[in-house]
Design an enzyme around this catalytic site. Structure first.
Site, PDB file in Angstrom:
ATOM      1  N   LYS A   1      16.579  40.000  70.947  1.00 37.76           N
ATOM      2  CA  LYS A   1      15.283  40.022  70.682  1.00 37.76           C
ATOM      3  C   LYS A   1      13.992  39.188  71.590  1.00 37.76           C
ATOM      4  O   LYS A   1      13.111  39.453  71.530  1.00 37.76           O
ATOM      5  CB  LYS A   1      15.275  39.188  69.323  1.00 37.76           C
ATOM      6  CG  LYS A   1      15.610  39.977  68.025  1.00 37.76           C
ATOM      7  CD  LYS A   1      14.863  40.862  67.761  1.00 37.76           C
ATOM      8  CE  LYS A   1      15.131  41.589  66.160  1.00 37.76           C
ATOM      9  NZ  LYS A   1      14.228  42.532  65.720  1.00 37.76           N
TER      10      LYS A   1
ATOM     11  N   ASP B   1      14.283  37.193  60.160  1.00 43.44           N
ATOM     12  CA  ASP B   1      15.734  37.379  59.644  1.00 43.44           C
ATOM     13  C   ASP B   1      16.185  36.363  60.537  1.00 43.44           C
ATOM     14  O   ASP B   1      17.621  36.205  60.286  1.00 43.44           O
ATOM     15  CB  ASP B   1      16.394  38.804  59.312  1.00 43.44           C
ATOM     16  CG  ASP B   1      16.317  39.716  60.560  1.00 43.44           C
ATOM     17  OD1 ASP B   1      16.134  39.186  61.700  1.00 43.44           O
ATOM     18  OD2 ASP B   1      16.203  40.850  60.356  1.00 43.44           O
TER      19      ASP B   1
END
Length: 388
Positions: free
Chosen positions: A86, A131
């Site tokens: 990410k 998340d």
């Protein structure tokens, strides 16, 4: 003669699996051109401290288990010191978002150091929903720029993930609901000096998520170079984890430019199959309800609107799996010496499900498979319970 494949229960003594649901995509077709391909992120990432291409390794054991010609694994369990891919999307999106806000000339400056020199002109706060891994990356980048970070998380996030984000210096808020509620809450917190850096889009908010997708393209540039360096076959099958669809969109945009024959298979949790629902409906839809899955990075009820056109045009099929398949994949990867969480292992889990429940000729003995393990261990307790 090839020996028969072990059954799912042979590989998973602790959790039963249910057969996957396989959906052949009727919308597969020409790629949309909703925004131009940007080659700048790779140059930007190379200039960041600690940059190195993540490993690409080959596994005979996994090829034998799947019954295919070869398997290579792109290991995204560590990027810039964080346990997931990410940071690639977050870093490019934070840079572009903050530079635009501060009025910094993007053509002449491509580093976070340049932005730090403009401290008086930087925003007060960055915010996002997560998340786990995207929010942690945004929090670290904000801290590196001397900016506060506010991260919104779903109510069922593990304490370990919340703690990891807070340890980056962020203020973490737990919403009373799932990931999609965290997204809308983060969006509502935007202000003149509070910038949202989201990896999913909504009406009126599309540019930043596109920068996130552009940032992920570095993964696929690296893979191209590594396959050539090793002299390995180009993949014919690529399973792609799908949460809101950002990483899968980056893969589709990269691969479909030159390869229309590779089978791209989306993998989703059974209870959070928002892309499957969208492909069936022919448009983005929201799945209501509470989702329970250890594949928390894929635990999303709505596909990103900027991702959907590429998912619809580029995916050959989707497969939905329960946690047992992802955990089976975690054990197989651990046996190879690689620690991978449930979300990261889910792409392999999807292929294990297809191997044990063949469907629509999606996995063939002659195939060369590329698996991307998008996440390392972010919940040590779960990992130890599954692999011990």
């Amino acid at each position: 003669m090839q020996s028969p494949r072990p059954s799912a229960t042979d590989h998973d003594p602790t959790r039963t699996t249910i057969p996957p649901e396989v959906f052949v995509n009727p919308l597969r077709g020409p790629m949309p051109e909703t925004w131009p391909v940007d080659r700048s992120p790779r140059e930007f990432h190379r200039a960041l401290p600690g940059y190195a291409p993540t490993p690409l390794w080959r596994s005979t054991a996994l090829a034998d288990r799947l019954g295919v010609a070869s398997v290579v694994v792109k290991d995204e369990s560590s990027r810039f010191g964080l346990p997931a891919f990410k940071m690639l999307g977050a870093s490019w999106a934070v840079y572009r978002t903050v530079a635009e806000y501060a009025g910094v000339d993007l053509d002449s400056r491509r580093s976070l150091d340049d932005l730090r020199r403009h401290a008086p002109r930087l925003p007060r706060r960055l915010t996002t929903a997560t998340d786990g891994n995207h929010g942690r990356a945004v929090a670290r980048l904000a801290a590196s720029l001397g900016i506060a970070a506010e991260i919104w998380v779903p109510h069922d996030m593990s304490p370990a993930r919340i703690s990891d984000i807070a340890d980056e210096g962020a203020e973490v808020h737990v919403v009373d609901g799932p990931y999609d509620l965290a997204v809308t809450t983060a969006a509502a917190s935007a202000a003149d000096d509070v910038l949202v850096v989201s990896d999913t889009a909504w009406e009126g908010y599309t540019q930043v998520p596109r920068w996130v997708v552009d940032g992920y393209s570095t993964i696929f540039d690296e893979i191209d170079g590594q396959l050539t360096e090793h002299g390995w076959q180009r993949p014919t099958v690529i399973p792609l984890q799908i949460g809101v669809g950002g990483m899968a969109t980056a893969a589709i945009r990269h691969i479909r430019r030159t390869d229309v024959s590779a089978r791209l298979i989306g993998v989703e949790p059974t209870e959070a199959a928002c892309t499957l629902a969208a492909l069936r409906a022919g448009e983005v839809v929201t799945i209501d309800g509470e989702f329970r899955t250890e594949m928390v990075g894929l635990n999303c009820g709505t596909a990103s609107p900027i991702a959907y056109p590429y998912l619809a045009a580029g995916l050959d099929a989707t497969v939905t799996i329960d946690d047992g398949w992802a955990e089976m994949a975690m054990r197989l990867l651990a046996a190879e010496g690689h620690e991978v969480g449930a979300s990261g292992a889910s792409a392999l889990g999807g292929l294990l499900a297809l191997a044990d429940h063949p469907a629509d000729d999606l996995l063939r003995p002659t195939d060369h498979v590329l698996v991307i393990t998008t996440e390392g261990v972010t919940d040590r307790e779960h990992f130890e319970r599954v692999t011990s």
